[in-house]
Design an enzyme around this catalytic site. Structure first.
Site, short mmCIF file in Angstrom:
data_model
loop_
_atom_site.label_atom_id
_atom_site.label_comp_id
_atom_site.label_asym_id
_atom_site.label_seq_id
_atom_site.Cartn_x
_atom_site.Cartn_y
_atom_site.Cartn_z
N ALA A 3 37.88 34.84 40.33
CA ALA A 3 37.11 33.85 39.81
C ALA A 3 37.80 32.58 39.41
O ALA A 3 37.19 31.41 39.67
CB ALA A 3 36.35 34.59 38.46
N GLN B 247 39.82 38.64 33.50
CA GLN B 247 41.07 38.42 34.14
C GLN B 247 40.96 38.36 35.78
O GLN B 247 41.83 38.59 36.16
CB GLN B 247 42.12 39.11 33.50
N SER B 248 39.86 38.06 36.25
CA SER B 248 39.64 37.81 37.49
C SER B 248 40.35 36.66 38.41
O SER B 248 40.01 35.79 37.80
CB SER B 248 38.03 37.70 38.11
N ASN B 249 41.29 37.03 38.92
CA ASN B 249 42.02 36.02 39.91
C ASN B 249 40.96 35.41 40.68
O ASN B 249 41.14 34.09 41.03
CB ASN B 249 43.17 36.69 40.64
N GLY C 67 36.00 40.24 36.49
CA GLY C 67 36.18 40.49 35.10
C GLY C 67 36.76 39.32 34.30
O GLY C 67 37.01 38.43 34.82
#
Length: 338
Positions: free
Chosen positions: A78, A74-76, A72
């Site tokens: 990624a 706010q993907s940690n 998403g």
């Protein structure tokens, strides 16, 4: 294959500490501690570093030049994958669920600073387009003569799960060194399932008296219990470990998702403020806030017994606080209006 024989590259600042939350323990009537995996350090820290230690070892061994993953806004995962790609001289490509924002904040800002190529997918089309889109980026890289490597959502695979098998081994050693009993429960957020799969295998191997509880922070087309059982079984097979799981052995609490993935919930926001005010611990609206609300809800409902010992896996995510600053400070507006 033994755990220590699986190739791994050191990325995290390990072991992370276990912190007792004294004030919240008193309030909730349990012995509550937190495994500070927000302190893993690399790429801004978080639980995904443990998975990437194994996934990056595989990618480096294959001579990968382009690293592709998804998540998403706010993907940690990624964000940390982009950092890991740069550390090993690879180009990161992130295929993210959500339209291109007017302003990059939180993890998106960090993705940009790590030089990631970001491909935004319309949220309604994401689940049908994500795999073909990542495959397209991989094919383009291969056509340029650059070997590509696709890491699944959240690093959720049997190999990625090794990160949390190893984390439980680390925990068992910490408890043994301190001369204290292992906890009755380990609780963690569930977004893609890899962390929980690793926790199940790790607890079976190293902390068999501890029950694993997952707090879902998103829905899933395939029930999490089924997906995690399959992943845990594949991880156990990789380790030549003879334990196998069925879906009904995987405990998932589904009442704390709120409006949806990456959408803050009222209970999660309250948990963020409580942990900050009581213990000076930062939670986030996407993962840890909802999971912490799940612990409180389970204690209230009696499905986590009063007087029991509970270890919360803090998977990081504080960069995701900042895009939601307006929502999390809405009480200031109420005070001003009053």
């Amino acid at each position: 294959m033994k755990l220590e024989d699986i190739p791994r590259l050191s990325l995290g600042f390990l072991p992370t500490p276990i912190e007792k939350l004294e004030r919240l323990s008193t309030d909730l009537g349990i012995s509550l501690s937190v495994k500070r995996d927000d302190f893993t350090g690399f790429g801004g820290g978080g639980n995904k570093v443990r998975k990437l230690e194994y996934l990056m070892a595989d990618a480096v061994a294959q001579g990968v030049k382009v690293l592709i993953t998804t998540g998403g806004h706010q993907s940690n995962h990624a964000r940390m994958t982009a950092a890991a790609a740069r550390k090993f001289g690879m180009k990161p490509i992130l295929v993210l669920r959500g339209n291109r924002p007017d302003m990059y904040q939180g993890n998106l800002l960090l993705d940009h600073l790590f030089g990631a190529e970001i491909d935004f997918l319309d949220p309604d089309a994401y689940f049908t387009e994500i795999n073909p889109r990542m495959a397209h980026h991989a094919a383009e890289a291969e056509a340029r003569g650059e070997k590509a490597y696709i890491i699944p959502l959240g690093g959720a695979s049997a190999l990625g799960a090794m990160g949390y098998v190893n984390a439980v081994k680390e925990l068992a050693e910490q408890y043994a060194a301190a001369g204290t009993a292992t906890p009755d429960y380990i609780v963690a957020p569930v977004g893609s399932g890899g962390t929980l799969a690793g926790l199940h295998v790790g607890c079976a191997m190293f902390m068999p008296k501890t029950e694993v509880i997952g707090i879902a922070v998103t829905g899933s087309a395939v029930p999490f219990s089924e997906r995690i059982a399959v992943m845990a079984n594949a991880a156990a097979e990789l380790l030549d470990y003879d334990r196998r799981w069925t879906a009904d052995e995987i405990r998932i609490e589904n009442d704390y998702i709120g409006p949806g993935y990456s959408i803050p919930s009222e209970a999660g926001n309250a948990a963020i403020k409580l942990a900050g005010n009581k213990e000076g611990v930062l939670l986030d609206p996407v993962y840890t806030g909802k999971a912490f609300a799940g612990i409180m809800g389970c204690v209230k409902a009696g499905s986590i017994a009063k007087g029991s010992s509970v270890l919360f896996i803090h998977c990081g995510g504080s960069p995701a606080l900042y895009p939601f600053a307006g929502l999390l400070t809405s009480d200031l507006k109420e005070d001003q209006a009053g």
